[in-house]
Design a protein around this motif. Structure first.
Motif, PDB file in Angstrom:
ATOM      1  N   ILE A   1       0.844  -1.200   0.000  1.00 44.92           N
ATOM      2  CA  ILE A   1       0.000   0.000   0.000  1.00 44.92           C
ATOM      3  C   ILE A   1       0.879   1.250   0.000  1.00 44.92           C
ATOM      4  CG2 ILE A   1      -1.647   1.347   1.369  1.00 44.92           C
ATOM      5  CD1 ILE A   1      -2.857  -1.343   2.282  1.00 44.92           C
ATOM      6  N   ALA A   2       1.924   1.253   0.850  1.00 46.73           N
ATOM      7  CA  ALA A   2       2.825   2.403   0.911  1.00 46.73           C
ATOM      8  C   ALA A   2       3.562   2.592  -0.410  1.00 46.73           C
ATOM      9  CB  ALA A   2       3.826   2.217   2.052  1.00 46.73           C
ATOM     10  N   GLU A   3       4.094   1.508  -0.947  1.00 51.92           N
ATOM     11  CA  GLU A   3       4.885   1.612  -2.172  1.00 51.92           C
ATOM     12  C   GLU A   3       4.040   2.066  -3.359  1.00 51.92           C
ATOM     13  OE1 GLU A   3       7.787  -1.192  -4.949  1.00 51.92           O
ATOM     14  OE2 GLU A   3       7.297  -1.781  -2.899  1.00 51.92           O
ATOM     15  N   LYS A   4       2.839   1.510  -3.493  1.00 49.53           N
ATOM     16  CA  LYS A   4       1.981   1.905  -4.611  1.00 49.53           C
ATOM     17  C   LYS A   4       1.506   3.342  -4.463  1.00 49.53           C
ATOM     18  CE  LYS A   4       0.004   1.061  -8.491  1.00 49.53           C
ATOM     19  NZ  LYS A   4       0.822   0.811  -9.700  1.00 49.53           N
ATOM     20  N   SER A   5       1.178   3.760  -3.249  1.00 52.88           N
ATOM     21  CA  SER A   5       0.750   5.146  -3.028  1.00 52.88           C
ATOM     22  C   SER A   5       1.851   6.115  -3.444  1.00 52.88           C
ATOM     23  CB  SER A   5       0.398   5.360  -1.553  1.00 52.88           C
ATOM     24  OG  SER A   5      -0.666   4.527  -1.151  1.00 52.88           O
ATOM     25  N   LEU A   6       3.092   5.803  -3.047  1.00 51.43           N
ATOM     26  CA  LEU A   6       4.211   6.678  -3.403  1.00 51.43           C
ATOM     27  C   LEU A   6       4.491   6.675  -4.892  1.00 51.43           C
ATOM     28  CD1 LEU A   6       6.997   6.445  -0.695  1.00 51.43           C
ATOM     29  CD2 LEU A   6       5.951   8.486  -1.628  1.00 51.43           C
ATOM     30  N   SER A   7       4.459   5.506  -5.515  1.00 56.26           N
ATOM     31  CA  SER A   7       4.736   5.466  -6.950  1.00 56.26           C
ATOM     32  C   SER A   7       3.697   6.257  -7.726  1.00 56.26           C
ATOM     33  CB  SER A   7       4.780   4.017  -7.451  1.00 56.26           C
ATOM     34  OG  SER A   7       3.510   3.395  -7.370  1.00 56.26           O
ATOM     35  N   LEU A   8       2.450   6.264  -7.244  1.00 58.41           N
ATOM     36  CA  LEU A   8       1.400   7.032  -7.916  1.00 58.41           C
ATOM     37  C   LEU A   8       1.575   8.532  -7.710  1.00 58.41           C
ATOM     38  CD1 LEU A   8      -1.733   4.800  -7.259  1.00 58.41           C
ATOM     39  CD2 LEU A   8      -0.801   5.422  -9.494  1.00 58.41           C
ATOM     40  N   ILE A   9       2.020   8.948  -6.504  1.00 55.88           N
ATOM     41  CA  ILE A   9       2.218  10.389  -6.309  1.00 55.88           C
ATOM     42  C   ILE A   9       3.408  10.863  -7.121  1.00 55.88           C
ATOM     43  CG2 ILE A   9       3.713  10.410  -4.241  1.00 55.88           C
ATOM     44  CD1 ILE A   9       0.714  12.710  -4.971  1.00 55.88           C
ATOM     45  N   PHE A  10       4.459  10.047  -7.236  1.00 55.85           N
ATOM     46  CA  PHE A  10       5.590  10.416  -8.088  1.00 55.85           C
ATOM     47  C   PHE A  10       5.153  10.512  -9.548  1.00 55.85           C
ATOM     48  CE2 PHE A  10       8.663   8.258  -4.885  1.00 55.85           C
ATOM     49  CZ  PHE A  10       8.638   9.401  -4.093  1.00 55.85           C
ATOM     50  N   GLU A  11       4.336   9.570  -9.979  1.00 54.64           N
ATOM     51  CA  GLU A  11       3.833   9.601 -11.361  1.00 54.64           C
ATOM     52  C   GLU A  11       2.980  10.839 -11.595  1.00 54.64           C
ATOM     53  OE1 GLU A  11       0.974   6.919 -14.316  1.00 54.64           O
ATOM     54  OE2 GLU A  11       1.771   6.020 -12.471  1.00 54.64           O
ATOM     55  N   THR A  12       2.171  11.189 -10.599  1.00 51.97           N
ATOM     56  CA  THR A  12       1.321  12.375 -10.713  1.00 51.97           C
ATOM     57  C   THR A  12       2.161  13.645 -10.803  1.00 51.97           C
ATOM     58  OG1 THR A  12      -0.403  11.273  -9.415  1.00 51.97           O
ATOM     59  CG2 THR A  12      -0.565  13.664  -9.628  1.00 51.97           C
ATOM     60  N   ILE A  13       3.202  13.737  -9.975  1.00 52.40           N
ATOM     61  CA  ILE A  13       4.090  14.905  -9.994  1.00 52.40           C
ATOM     62  C   ILE A  13       4.763  15.029 -11.357  1.00 52.40           C
ATOM     63  CG2 ILE A  13       6.202  15.884  -9.009  1.00 52.40           C
ATOM     64  CD1 ILE A  13       5.363  14.475  -6.340  1.00 52.40           C
ATOM     65  N   GLU A  14       5.278  13.918 -11.867  1.00 54.22           N
ATOM     66  CA  GLU A  14       5.968  13.939 -13.163  1.00 54.22           C
ATOM     67  C   GLU A  14       5.020  14.285 -14.309  1.00 54.22           C
ATOM     68  OE1 GLU A  14       7.777  10.122 -13.483  1.00 54.22           O
ATOM     69  OE2 GLU A  14       9.242  10.497 -11.867  1.00 54.22           O
ATOM     70  N   ALA A  15       3.730  13.956 -14.132  1.00 56.39           N
ATOM     71  CA  ALA A  15       2.741  14.249 -15.169  1.00 56.39           C
ATOM     72  C   ALA A  15       2.203  15.670 -15.078  1.00 56.39           C
ATOM     73  CB  ALA A  15       1.595  13.247 -15.083  1.00 56.39           C
ATOM     74  N   GLY A  16       2.744  16.476 -14.154  1.00 56.29           N
ATOM     75  CA  GLY A  16       2.321  17.861 -14.023  1.00 56.29           C
ATOM     76  C   GLY A  16       1.193  18.075 -13.038  1.00 56.29           C
ATOM     77  N   GLY A  17       0.860  17.075 -12.238  1.00 51.80           N
ATOM     78  CA  GLY A  17      -0.134  17.263 -11.188  1.00 51.80           C
ATOM     79  C   GLY A  17      -1.417  16.484 -11.361  1.00 51.80           C
ATOM     80  N   THR A  18      -1.622  15.859 -12.522  1.00 55.05           N
ATOM     81  CA  THR A  18      -2.838  15.077 -12.742  1.00 55.05           C
ATOM     82  C   THR A  18      -2.507  13.814 -13.527  1.00 55.05           C
ATOM     83  OG1 THR A  18      -3.347  16.302 -14.774  1.00 55.05           O
ATOM     84  CG2 THR A  18      -4.356  17.095 -12.750  1.00 55.05           C
ATOM     85  N   LEU A  19      -3.273  12.771 -13.270  1.00 58.00           N
ATOM     86  CA  LEU A  19      -3.172  11.549 -14.049  1.00 58.00           C
ATOM     87  C   LEU A  19      -4.208  11.570 -15.164  1.00 58.00           C
ATOM     88  CD1 LEU A  19      -2.775   8.938 -11.145  1.00 58.00           C
ATOM     89  CD2 LEU A  19      -0.974   9.872 -12.613  1.00 58.00           C
ATOM     90  N   ASP A  20      -4.036  10.687 -16.123  1.00 54.63           N
ATOM     91  CA  ASP A  20      -4.964  10.673 -17.257  1.00 54.63           C
ATOM     92  C   ASP A  20      -6.380  10.293 -16.835  1.00 54.63           C
ATOM     93  OD1 ASP A  20      -4.186   8.164 -16.567  1.00 54.63           O
ATOM     94  OD2 ASP A  20      -3.754   7.452 -18.589  1.00 54.63           O
ATOM     95  N   GLU A  21      -6.513   9.467 -15.792  1.00 54.34           N
ATOM     96  CA  GLU A  21      -7.807   9.111 -15.237  1.00 54.34           C
ATOM     97  C   GLU A  21      -7.630   8.670 -13.788  1.00 54.34           C
ATOM     98  OE1 GLU A  21      -9.413   5.847 -17.404  1.00 54.34           O
ATOM     99  OE2 GLU A  21      -7.732   4.516 -17.001  1.00 54.34           O
ATOM    100  N   ARG A  22      -8.718   8.799 -13.021  1.00 55.28           N
ATOM    101  CA  ARG A  22      -8.633   8.394 -11.624  1.00 55.28           C
ATOM    102  C   ARG A  22      -8.520   6.878 -11.544  1.00 55.28           C
ATOM    103  NH1 ARG A  22     -11.358   6.998  -6.880  1.00 55.28           N
ATOM    104  NH2 ARG A  22     -10.664   8.179  -5.039  1.00 55.28           N
ATOM    105  N   ARG A  23      -7.655   6.414 -10.649  1.00 52.08           N
ATOM    106  CA  ARG A  23      -7.407   4.980 -10.524  1.00 52.08           C
ATOM    107  C   ARG A  23      -7.756   4.484  -9.126  1.00 52.08           C
ATOM    108  NH1 ARG A  23      -1.287   5.052 -13.046  1.00 52.08           N
ATOM    109  NH2 ARG A  23      -1.718   6.558 -14.725  1.00 52.08           N
ATOM    110  N   THR A  24      -8.144   3.227  -9.049  1.00 53.17           N
ATOM    111  CA  THR A  24      -8.385   2.551  -7.778  1.00 53.17           C
ATOM    112  C   THR A  24      -7.575   1.268  -7.768  1.00 53.17           C
ATOM    113  OG1 THR A  24     -10.629   3.441  -7.571  1.00 53.17           O
ATOM    114  CG2 THR A  24     -10.103   1.476  -6.291  1.00 53.17           C
ATOM    115  N   ILE A  25      -6.701   1.136  -6.784  1.00 58.89           N
ATOM    116  CA  ILE A  25      -5.855  -0.055  -6.651  1.00 58.89           C
ATOM    117  C   ILE A  25      -6.123  -0.690  -5.302  1.00 58.89           C
ATOM    118  CG2 ILE A  25      -3.492  -0.930  -6.508  1.00 58.89           C
ATOM    119  CD1 ILE A  25      -4.144   2.310  -8.328  1.00 58.89           C
ATOM    120  N   LEU A  26      -6.582  -1.934  -5.322  1.00 56.19           N
ATOM    121  CA  LEU A  26      -6.900  -2.653  -4.090  1.00 56.19           C
ATOM    122  C   LEU A  26      -6.010  -3.886  -3.973  1.00 56.19           C
ATOM    123  CD1 LEU A  26     -10.815  -2.558  -4.245  1.00 56.19           C
ATOM    124  CD2 LEU A  26      -9.280  -0.960  -3.083  1.00 56.19           C
TER     125      LEU A  26
END
Length: 343
Positions: A307-332
């Motif tokens: 959970i920690a690793e995926k949350s961080l990888s997504l925030i890094f991806e969001t930052i690199e993409a300029g603040g937004t992702l192409d679509e909202r994602r849900t990872i369980l």
């Protein structure tokens, strides 16, 4: 070493004979200046024993390296473990983690978000209170700041949500308990603190019906995060009265189960799956203390590290993409059955 006290970067630049912009450039990225200049700066650092205020340097950047982490209750071992994993990963990636706890209070959560906004974070990992949150405040924050929600979901907010698959994990436990003994009753709070509690309630009901059993809900008074006390007091009341509907109790979380184990011991009840036991107790989460209770607690584990690793990888991806992702994602992430002595 010179011994004089350097107050700020401007004074250091003047004493070392290097321009302020060059010194600032060095502190942002030492490899961005020429090797000869880098050696002069490092020699001056040794001479004057100067260390810059890295936080202030960071705040002056166009894009800061601050990562905010907000949890509802840091004293809860689940959130403490998640925060520990996130902090380590942030530091390894060259970011500055800033950790806040809202202590279960809506007003404090809103204040934390306002404070974080002023710190200009590159991104934020937020575990909101959920139903108790000021949804408008959380929504405005997610609009202004790149945000990934974890553990507690608020529909459509944030760039993504990362959490546990409660229908899968609760269903896994109900199936195990039904297969190995009497079907479980479900111990929960009437006023659940966390959105996961409602999801686990629904998952329990669905699983019991799927296996051909009527749900048996034991809903107890209590609010807040003092789960052990609530589980203990509820257990003492039940055991002193009519008892539980069956000899198997599934608790909404491990902390309630730990309180119930204490009540069982004090009431002279033997808990476990061995012959001669009065009843079985199971939980959910794999609390860090669950393996050390007496008897050790059967539970379903949440994958803290994933959970920690995926949350961080997504925030890094969001930052690199300029603040937004192409679509909202849900990872369980799915839970795993942890069989111990209590059930």
């Amino acid at each position: 070493m010179d011994g004089r006290r350097i107050k700020n970067m401007e004074e250091f630049a003047a004493l070392s004979g290097i321009s302020r912009p060059t010194v600032s450039k060095y502190f942002n990225d030492p490899t961005s200046v020429r090797q000869a200049t880098r050696k002069r700066i490092e020699a001056a650092l040794e001479q004057y024993d100067y260390r810059p205020n890295i936080f202030a340097v960071n705040q002056n950047r166009r894009n800061t390296k601050n990562i905010g982490i907000v949890v509802p209750y840091l004293a809860d071992p689940f959130f403490a473990e998640i925060a520990r994993n996130i902090e380590q990963r942030c530091i390894e990636a060259g970011y500055f983690p800033i950790l806040f706890s809202s202590h279960g209070e809506k007003e404090l959560e809103t204040d934390v978000l306002d404070t974080l906004r002023s710190l200009k974070p590159a991104g934020v990992l937020l575990a909101p209170l959920g139903r108790r949150s000021d949804r408008g405040a959380v929504e405005r924050f997610c609009h202004d700041v790149p945000t990934i929600l974890f553990d507690s979901e608020m529909d459509a907010l944030g760039e993504a949500f990362v959490g546990s698959n409660n229908p899968q994990s609760v269903g896994l436990m109900v199936e195990y308990l039904c297969r190995t003994g009497e079907p479980p009753s479900f111990l929960e709070m009437k006023a659940p603190t966390n959105p996961n509690a409602r999801k686990r309630h629904a998952a329990y009901v669905a699983a019991m019906e799927r296996f051909g059993h009527a749900p048996m809900l034991v809903r107890v008074p209590g609010a807040g995060w003092d789960f052990e006390r609530i589980g203990y007091e509820a257990g003492m009341r039940q055991l002193a009265g009519a008892g539980f509907p069956t000899d198997t109790v599934l608790c909404s979380n491990d902390r309630l189960a730990i309180g119930l184990l204490a009540a069982a011991f004090e009431s002279g009840r033997r808990v476990g799956h061995q012959d001669g036991s009065d009843f079985r107790i199971a939980g959910h989460d794999d609390h860090p203390f669950a393996r050390y209770t007496s008897p050790s607690l059967t539970t379903v584990s949440q994958d803290y590290a994933a959970i920690a690793e995926k949350s961080l990888s997504l925030i890094f991806e969001t930052i690199e993409a300029g603040g937004t992702l192409d679509e909202r994602r849900t990872i369980l992430f799915e839970g795993k059955l942890v069989m111990r002595m209590s059930a």
